[in-house]
Design an enzyme around this catalytic site. Structure first.
Site, short mmCIF file in Angstrom:
data_model
loop_
_atom_site.label_atom_id
_atom_site.label_comp_id
_atom_site.label_asym_id
_atom_site.label_seq_id
_atom_site.Cartn_x
_atom_site.Cartn_y
_atom_site.Cartn_z
N HIS A 62 -12.23 -2.75 -2.85
CA HIS A 62 -13.61 -2.34 -2.61
C HIS A 62 -14.44 -2.73 -3.83
CE1 HIS A 62 -12.64 -0.03 0.97
NE2 HIS A 62 -11.64 0.53 0.31
N CYS B 299 -9.91 -4.04 2.80
CA CYS B 299 -9.11 -2.83 3.00
C CYS B 299 -8.69 -2.69 4.47
CB CYS B 299 -9.84 -1.61 2.47
SG CYS B 299 -8.74 -0.20 2.17
#
Length: 496
Positions: free
Chosen positions: A439, A332
């Protein structure tokens, strides 16, 4: 209204509120009681994405799992994600509404409370019991006005309250008596008892103190919960430490920087608990050790955390690490940092429009921060290099939480194919760098095994993180049941 409700408040942050709610969710479920967890207001950088694309605190997702439920936005209607020391992104019923400073949010609480009550009543209409988790301490005098996180909410929904304190920190009697004394008479009346958490030693040596506490306050001690060695539960916000492993046992050395706004710390839980992996977290002003794999984690403020990493010497370290055959994964915000440029035209991170930062330049990619946040659960399969005898098409699960939209400036090899056929992520031509928006990258045992092999470990021990999490929730519930009279507690709540 539910058959009953119960609120768990703590004398301090990290007193054990989340763990007690998790344990009670599992214990109520075992008794055939339909129960839902609920936290009106949560401040945390660890979050989860629900199946319908909303964002809630990670702790409530774990509590839902303990109750046998799919996480839902109503379980945590207000989520605050700090992006500076005095400000946070405000998320109401799963959607970000903007950034506010502390003073601005304090004024906004009366509006936020409406959303919290709406969500609570929807849960109360569906479930026999609602277990409510407080935030911080109910005795913060400066936060009592417009309180929607502790006693202000308990009074609004007429909930009985348990106050929990952590004896491992010391001062447990002062914490409990002081907290109770700082409450108003009506708030004191709704406290049905205390729980003492993380006790070590001989309970007989504590008994005189328990007797004094009950006589002094007129409130019963409902349980003294023991310290559980090696216990793991996904952290609400704090960065969990890694267990030390014997030198020969740790086949893979992983180093992760802890940045000021590191988010979704749970991303590496499966790695740090893996028997063959040693995870070392490196904070400010700490020496960066040698590693086989470096992970750049997510960030709530990518540009400022990127500047922090440069200041701490990570740019030169990464260049040397890659020259000597090391591997790097960016997740991310860490993925965005590995690119060429980060642009913030709307001032989403620091309130200054049209800011631009140069990334580390390891991935041919530019990222623009847009106003709309991407919130999606994902599943798919990894696309790793068959020539290196790596597992092809290992199953992958994860979730996306990001405002960045990334564009590649050259052709790229994707990391994965997702459920909708979309290609996701990046693998460098030399197979040394992975970047992804996912994630939970290591949570599925197939993906975990494939990525550990990609990092250079042959014949790693099989490890199922999800199974471990379930075992730990059962261990927590068993311990709680052994040291609390749960059936009596349920009867007390129903009589309230």
């Amino acid at each position: 209204m539910p058959a009953f409700n119960l609120m768990i408040q703590g004398t301090t942050s990290d007193a054990g509120k989340s763990t007690l709610v998790t344990a009670l969710c599992r214990l109520f479920q075992r008794r055939g009681i339909s129960v839902a967890p609920f936290k009106p207001q949560n401040m945390a950088l660890n979050s989860a994405v629900t199946a319908d694309g909303n964002e809630i605190g990670r702790a409530q997702a774990v509590q839902a799992y303990a109750a046998g439920l799919e996480p839902h936005v109503d379980m945590n209607p207000i989520l605050l994600k700090p992006n500076t020391d005095t400000g946070a992104q405000v998320i109401i019923q799963g959607k970000a509404i903007g950034n506010m400073n502390a003073v601005g949010y304090h004024e906004y609480k009366s509006i936020a409370k409406i959303a919290a009550l709406e969500s609570y009543h929807r849960l109360a209409d569906q479930y026999q019991a609602v277990l409510i988790e407080g935030a911080g301490s109910p005795a913060e005098i400066n936060l009592r006005a417009r309180d929607i996180a502790n006693m202000g909410f308990a009074e609004a929904v007429d909930s009985p309250v348990i106050i929990i304190a952590d004896i491992d920190k010391g001062g447990v009697f002062a914490h409990l008596v002081g907290t109770l004394d700082l409450l108003s008479p009506s708030e004191q009346d709704r406290v049905i008892g205390f729980v003492i958490n993380r006790f070590r030693g001989d309970i007989s040596l504590l008994q005189s103190g328990l007797d004094w506490l009950e006589e002094r306050t007129g409130k019963p001690v409902l349980g003294v919960l023991p310290y559980l060695k090696g216990f793991h539960l996904e952290s609400e916000d704090a960065v969990a430490k890694s267990p030390e492993k014997a030198g020969l046992q740790a086949k893979l050395q992983v180093v992760i920087p802890v940045m000021p706004r590191t988010s979704n710390h749970t991303d590496w839980d499966a790695l740090r608990l893996h028997p063959d992996v040693q995870v070392t977290l490196v904070g400010a002003n700490e020496t960066i050790p040698a590693a086989d794999l470096v992970i750049l984690p997510g960030s709530k403020s990518v540009q400022s955390d990127l500047a922090f990493l440069r200041q701490e010497g990570w740019e030169g370290y990464l260049q040397k690490h890659l020259r000597y055959g090391g591997k790097v994964i960016g997740i991310c915000g860490g993925y965005q940092m590995l690119g060429e440029k980060l642009l913030d035209p709307h001032g989403l991170e620091n309130h200054e429009k049209n800011t631009e930062s140069n990334g580390f330049g390891f991935i041919p990619m530019e990222t623009v921060l847009e106003k709309d946040k991407q919130l999606k659960q994902r599943q798919g399969s990894l696309l790793l290099d068959k020539a290196n005898d790596l597992p092809a098409h290992a199953q992958l699960t994860g979730y996306e939480i990001h405002c960045g939209v990334s564009h590649f400036t050259q052709d790229r090899q994707p990391l994965a194919t997702l459920e909708n056929g979309q290609q996701e992520g990046f693998v460098s031509a030399d197979n040394a760098i992975i970047g992804t928006y996912l994630h939970g990258l290591f949570d599925h045992p197939d993906a975990l095994a494939a990525l550990i092999k990609w990092a250079g470990v042959e014949n790693a021990t099989p490890f199922d993180y999800t199974a471990l999490r379930d075992q730990e929730i059962d261990r927590l519930a068993d311990s709680t049941e052994a040291h609390m009279d749960i059936d009596r507690l349920i009867q007390q709540c129903k009589k309230h």
